[in-house]
Design a protein around this motif. Structure first.
Motif, PDB file in Angstrom:
ATOM      1  N   TYR A  43      91.598  56.023  81.878  1.00  0.00           N
ATOM      2  CA  TYR A  43      91.480  54.668  81.326  1.00  0.00           C
ATOM      3  C   TYR A  43      90.459  54.616  80.187  1.00  0.00           C
ATOM      4  CZ  TYR A  43      94.372  53.822  85.317  1.00  0.00           C
ATOM      5  OH  TYR A  43      95.401  53.900  86.225  1.00  0.00           O
ATOM      6  N   GLY A  44      90.481  55.653  79.379  1.00  0.00           N
ATOM      7  CA  GLY A  44      89.695  55.678  78.145  1.00  0.00           C
ATOM      8  C   GLY A  44      88.306  56.229  78.324  1.00  0.00           C
ATOM      9  N   GLY A  45      87.460  55.438  78.963  1.00  0.00           N
ATOM     10  CA  GLY A  45      86.109  55.878  79.258  1.00  0.00           C
ATOM     11  C   GLY A  45      85.253  56.100  78.027  1.00  0.00           C
ATOM     12  N   MET A  46      84.183  56.857  78.219  1.00  0.00           N
ATOM     13  CA  MET A  46      83.253  57.130  77.129  1.00  0.00           C
ATOM     14  C   MET A  46      83.945  57.841  75.972  1.00  0.00           C
ATOM     15  SD  MET A  46      79.874  58.279  79.281  1.00  0.00           S
ATOM     16  CE  MET A  46      79.119  57.179  80.497  1.00  0.00           C
ATOM     17  N   ALA A  47      84.952  58.662  76.285  1.00  0.00           N
ATOM     18  CA  ALA A  47      85.674  59.393  75.247  1.00  0.00           C
ATOM     19  C   ALA A  47      86.378  58.458  74.271  1.00  0.00           C
ATOM     20  CB  ALA A  47      86.683  60.342  75.874  1.00  0.00           C
ATOM     21  N   ALA A  48      86.862  57.314  74.758  1.00  0.00           N
ATOM     22  CA  ALA A  48      87.548  56.361  73.882  1.00  0.00           C
ATOM     23  C   ALA A  48      86.590  55.820  72.827  1.00  0.00           C
ATOM     24  CB  ALA A  48      88.141  55.218  74.699  1.00  0.00           C
ATOM     25  N   TYR A  49      85.351  55.567  73.241  1.00  0.00           N
ATOM     26  CA  TYR A  49      84.333  55.131  72.279  1.00  0.00           C
ATOM     27  C   TYR A  49      84.053  56.230  71.262  1.00  0.00           C
ATOM     28  CZ  TYR A  49      82.853  51.163  75.328  1.00  0.00           C
ATOM     29  OH  TYR A  49      82.792  50.008  76.067  1.00  0.00           O
ATOM     30  N   MET A  50      83.885  57.460  71.767  1.00  0.00           N
ATOM     31  CA  MET A  50      83.520  58.562  70.871  1.00  0.00           C
ATOM     32  C   MET A  50      84.659  58.939  69.930  1.00  0.00           C
ATOM     33  SD  MET A  50      81.022  60.998  73.185  1.00  0.00           S
ATOM     34  CE  MET A  50      82.117  61.164  74.608  1.00  0.00           C
ATOM     35  N   ASN A  51      85.907  58.790  70.385  1.00  0.00           N
ATOM     36  CA  ASN A  51      87.035  59.051  69.492  1.00  0.00           C
ATOM     37  C   ASN A  51      87.026  58.114  68.296  1.00  0.00           C
ATOM     38  OD1 ASN A  51      88.080  61.127  71.049  1.00  0.00           O
ATOM     39  ND2 ASN A  51      89.469  59.799  72.195  1.00  0.00           N
ATOM     40  N   TYR A  52      86.479  56.927  68.498  1.00  0.00           N
ATOM     41  CA  TYR A  52      86.436  55.918  67.433  1.00  0.00           C
ATOM     42  C   TYR A  52      85.185  56.053  66.573  1.00  0.00           C
ATOM     43  CZ  TYR A  52      86.493  51.278  65.221  1.00  0.00           C
ATOM     44  OH  TYR A  52      86.489  50.248  64.312  1.00  0.00           O
ATOM     45  N   TYR A  53      84.040  56.168  67.215  1.00  0.00           N
ATOM     46  CA  TYR A  53      82.768  56.162  66.488  1.00  0.00           C
ATOM     47  C   TYR A  53      82.287  57.558  66.105  1.00  0.00           C
ATOM     48  CZ  TYR A  53      82.178  51.232  67.757  1.00  0.00           C
ATOM     49  OH  TYR A  53      82.331  49.869  67.888  1.00  0.00           O
ATOM     50  N   GLY A  54      82.878  58.587  66.701  1.00  0.00           N
ATOM     51  CA  GLY A  54      82.435  59.949  66.450  1.00  0.00           C
ATOM     52  C   GLY A  54      81.664  60.498  67.624  1.00  0.00           C
ATOM     53  N   GLY A  55      81.772  61.824  67.807  1.00  0.00           N
ATOM     54  CA  GLY A  55      81.094  62.467  68.919  1.00  0.00           C
ATOM     55  C   GLY A  55      82.081  62.984  69.937  1.00  0.00           C
TER      56      GLY A  55
END
Length: 372
Positions: A144-156
């Motif tokens: 369900y996305g998780g921290m990786a979903a944020y990083m895929n968008y913002y970088g990292g």
């Protein structure tokens, strides 16, 4: 719980309107701590509960009602649910999603009929049944996305970047504010939870400690009436056998984090096989060691997830007995609740306890009898 087999459930009936906001209540009506116990509806005792990560993603109101009716009828008082569902590509088929991070577009928090209105229904339905919810804001894992979903968008690509990225943390807090503001007056909320199994492999423990301190403080400013907890597995603990879960390699210091003033209670999870440990004596010792740490900190702790894939009644039944008798452990929630809905049987990751099964008898009904 980390599992690539956790699948969202799809049904065909959709909620089409937002629910009315809960009415304001006196602070005394909310769950709270009482020494090393929890108090719910004026009663301080040991409580049993379960997890249902999928219930907020159901699109059929009747399926939510069926699930909560079964949970209530069984005497389970606390239900932990996913308050997140992050995507990097906005679904077009009616699939439920709560927040999108699509390249080239601003992040979107979905408050529509296929978004947070689904969680609205769960909260209102739980409120009417006296069930108390732990609502979690982000996943350490990619389900369900998780921290990786944020990083895929913002970088990292690594967790340290998630905790230290200002843009990520700004959006994360924006999402928290959106969710908390919807249910800050609801008696159904047991606690807000920062993350599911937060880790920061190879990090100094100060990374998660500082993040948990600032985030829990922020939530308390938004909602001073409800409890807040971290949602960690309980890693990093002195006095154990020195095996991997007791070490600090995942950036978690259980005892240090317990001292954060704006965290009301501690959490621990228990999956020996996932950590290359034996069910026993490791399992019982893990519970007892955390209970001792919680008692020393004068905060109750919650055995928030636990499970095995075989011999459930004997193994998990023993853990329940140990938890019930351990000073400092105030409740337990087995992973996870299973049942049959209009769309069929809910997912089974091997740990699932299905309603009215043999395992349900020993781990829910018998456990309730032992609690008294």
């Amino acid at each position: 719980m980390k599992s690539s087999t956790l699948l969202g459930l799809a049904a065909t009936i959709f909620a089409t309107s937002a629910l009315a906001a809960p009415t304001a209540r006196a602070a005394s009506s909310y769950p709270t701590t009482n020494g090393l116990k929890f108090t719910i509806d004026g009663t301080s005792k040991y409580f049993a509960g379960t997890n249902s990560y999928w219930i907020g993603f159901l699109t059929n109101d009747a399926d939510v009602d069926t699930s909560l009716d079964q949970i209530k009828a069984s005497g389970l008082k606390i239900l932990r649910v996913w308050g997140f569902n992050d995507v990097n590509t906005e679904p077009t088929d009616g699939t439920v999603w709560f927040q999108s991070f699509v390249t080239g577009k601003d992040p979107v928090i979905n408050t529509g009929f296929d978004g947070l209105q689904r969680l609205d229904y769960v909260v209102k339905a739980a409120e009417s049944r006296g069930i108390k919810l732990i609502i979690n804001f982000v996943n350490n894992w990619t389900d369900y996305g998780g921290m990786a979903a944020y990083m895929n968008y913002y970088g990292g690509s690594e967790n340290p970047e998630w905790y230290n990225n200002t843009s990520i943390q700004t959006q994360y807090k924006k999402y928290i504010k959106t969710v908390v503001s919807r249910y800050s007056n609801s008696s159904a909320v047991f606690a807000w939870e920062l993350a599911n199994e937060p880790r920061c492999n190879g990090c100094e423990t100060s990374v998660i400690y500082d993040w948990a301190s600032s985030t829990s403080k922020y939530i308390k400013e938004l909602d001073p009436n409800h409890m807040v907890t971290l949602g960690d597995e309980g890693f990093g603990l002195t006095g154990g056998d020195g095996s991997y879960p007791y070490t600090y390699g995942e950036g978690v210091d259980f005892e240090k984090n317990l001292k954060i003033e704006t965290l009301d209670f501690g959490t621990l999870h228990l999956y020996p096989s996932s950590w290359s440990q034996s069910n026993e004596p490791f399992g019982s010792e893990w519970i007892q060691a955390h209970g001792k740490a919680c008692a020393a900190a004068n905060k109750p702790c919650l055995l928030e997830e636990y499970g095995v894939s075989s011999d459930k009644c004997n193994v998990e039944g023993k853990w329940q007995t140990v938890a019930l008798n351990a000073s400092g452990i105030a409740a337990d929630l087995f992973w996870d609740f299973g049942t049959t809905l209009s769309s069929g049987q809910t997912s089974d990751d091997g740990n699932t306890i299905f309603y009215n099964s043999t395992q349900w008898t020993c781990l829910v009904e018998d456990h309730q009898t032992n609690i008294g």
